[in-house]
Design a protein around this motif. Structure first.
Motif, PDB file in Angstrom:
ATOM      1  N   ALA A   1      34.301  44.915  38.970  1.00 58.23           N
ATOM      2  CA  ALA A   1      35.129  45.845  38.204  1.00 58.23           C
ATOM      3  C   ALA A   1      36.545  45.314  38.037  1.00 58.23           C
ATOM      4  N   LEU A   2      37.089  44.718  39.101  1.00 63.55           N
ATOM      5  CA  LEU A   2      38.445  44.166  39.040  1.00 63.55           C
ATOM      6  C   LEU A   2      38.545  43.076  37.976  1.00 63.55           C
TER       7      LEU A   2
ATOM      8  N   ASN B   1      36.902  43.627  49.347  1.00 60.60           N
ATOM      9  CA  ASN B   1      36.226  44.212  48.197  1.00 60.60           C
ATOM     10  C   ASN B   1      34.733  43.905  48.229  1.00 60.60           C
TER      11      ASN B   1
ATOM     12  N   THR C   1      46.569  49.079  40.022  1.00 58.92           N
ATOM     13  CA  THR C   1      45.877  50.077  40.826  1.00 58.92           C
ATOM     14  C   THR C   1      44.596  50.489  40.126  1.00 58.92           C
ATOM     15  N   VAL C   2      43.484  50.358  40.818  1.00 60.09           N
ATOM     16  CA  VAL C   2      42.185  50.708  40.249  1.00 60.09           C
ATOM     17  C   VAL C   2      41.817  52.130  40.636  1.00 60.09           C
ATOM     18  N   CYS C   3      41.345  52.875  39.673  1.00 62.44           N
ATOM     19  CA  CYS C   3      40.869  54.237  39.916  1.00 62.44           C
ATOM     20  C   CYS C   3      39.377  54.313  39.609  1.00 62.44           C
TER      21      CYS C   3
ATOM     22  N   PHE D   1      35.305  52.980  36.219  1.00 60.23           N
ATOM     23  CA  PHE D   1      36.584  52.461  36.694  1.00 60.23           C
ATOM     24  C   PHE D   1      37.630  52.503  35.579  1.00 60.23           C
TER      25      PHE D   1
ATOM     26  N   GLN E   1      42.879  44.510  30.522  1.00 57.01           N
ATOM     27  CA  GLN E   1      44.331  44.681  30.469  1.00 57.01           C
ATOM     28  C   GLN E   1      45.003  43.575  29.658  1.00 57.01           C
TER      29      GLN E   1
ATOM     30  N   VAL F   1      42.227  51.627  35.053  1.00 55.18           N
ATOM     31  CA  VAL F   1      43.499  51.226  35.653  1.00 55.18           C
ATOM     32  C   VAL F   1      44.484  52.379  35.565  1.00 55.18           C
TER      33      VAL F   1
ATOM     34  N   ARG G   1      33.662  49.950  30.824  1.00 49.73           N
ATOM     35  CA  ARG G   1      34.373  49.859  32.097  1.00 49.73           C
ATOM     36  C   ARG G   1      34.175  51.105  32.971  1.00 49.73           C
TER      37      ARG G   1
ATOM     38  N   LEU H   1      38.392  44.748  34.513  1.00 53.27           N
ATOM     39  CA  LEU H   1      39.613  45.482  34.208  1.00 53.27           C
ATOM     40  C   LEU H   1      40.790  44.553  33.923  1.00 53.27           C
TER      41      LEU H   1
END
Length: 251
Positions: free
Chosen positions: A150-151, A143, A119-121, A102, A158, A104, A99, A154
């Protein structure tokens, strides 16, 4: 084990503030993981990971918090990152590493709602404003494909992490874990130990009553436990990789 092992400076993305932010084309290498001798694992990864690594549980028996794969026998040493920074051929790459860059941000909520909205970092060292960088947002603020991909990854991670915590709670409730230490002895070097993790005690497992076993089986935990137990034989594979690399360094 810290969740941000491989991240130097996570930046929480904002589609307004970071509209023109881009990331450097990330090379498909794992130099950033060279100093890790273990990384977290989710239960969805047990089957492929068990073919290459010992699967253990971080922390002492009564406080074990997360499954992890052992990647090396020395502190800060990853036996699966080759000299060219590629991952060892045919070995499974844990999702925790895939991942990158990126991640979370820490969040209070859990469950499906948390997996759908978080929230993505992105790690600051890969951020650039150069035109040859990869867009995170379109000019419209939507996006870009890289961020959308990536979303999705992630969110899946999660959800897997939530299921993994439910499994860990079952292990703690069942009192099946025992604190473990691995003593590493090699000719010409000082003996050292690997500690800070737990494994399932087979004797305790065999003594579980029918109802307890039925519950572990019904939730899928029993299959995961057996995958974990079988994976422990891979400690010998780590030793073989260590010896092979040590021999190569002498020549």
């Amino acid at each position: 084990m810290k969740q941000l092992l491989i991240y130097e400076q996570p930046l929480a993305l904002n589609r307004l503030t970071h509209r023109h932010l881009r990331i450097k084309p990330v090379p498909t290498n794992y130099a950033f993981a060279r100093g890790l001798n273990s990384v977290p694992l989710t239960t969805t990864e047990f089957a492929p990971a068990a073919r290459n690594y010992p699967i253990v549980f971080t922390g002492d028996a009564d406080k074990a918090s997360m499954p992890a794969v052992l990647l090396g026998l020395l502190r800060d040493d990853n036996l699966f990152v080759e000299d060219d920074s590629q991952w060892a051929a045919q070995a499974y790459v844990p999702a925790f590493l895939r991942r990158y860059p990126f991640v979370v941000a820490n969040q209070e909520t859990t469950g499906e709602a948390a997996a759908a909205a978080f929230t993505v970092c992105v790690d600051m060292p890969v951020v650039t404003q150069s035109d040859d960088g990869i867009k995170l947002f379109e000019d419209s603020g939507e996006n870009a494909p890289a961020l959308e991909h990536a979303l999705g990854f992630l969110a899946e991670y999660q959800r897997a992490a939530e299921r993994t915590q439910a499994f860990m709670q079952q292990l703690r409730d069942s009192k099946l874990l025992v604190t473990k230490t691995i003593r590493v002895e090699r000719a010409g070097t000082e003996p050292h130990t690997l500690n800070g993790f737990s494994i399932v005690d087979e004797e305790k497992l065999q003594k579980l009553g029918g109802k307890a076993l039925e519950k572990l089986s019904r939730t899928g935990a029993l299959g995961l436990i057996y995958a974990h137990l079988m994976s422990l034989g891979n400690v010998s594979l780590l030793s073989a990789r260590f010896d092979t690399r040590s021999a190569a360094l002498k020549h």
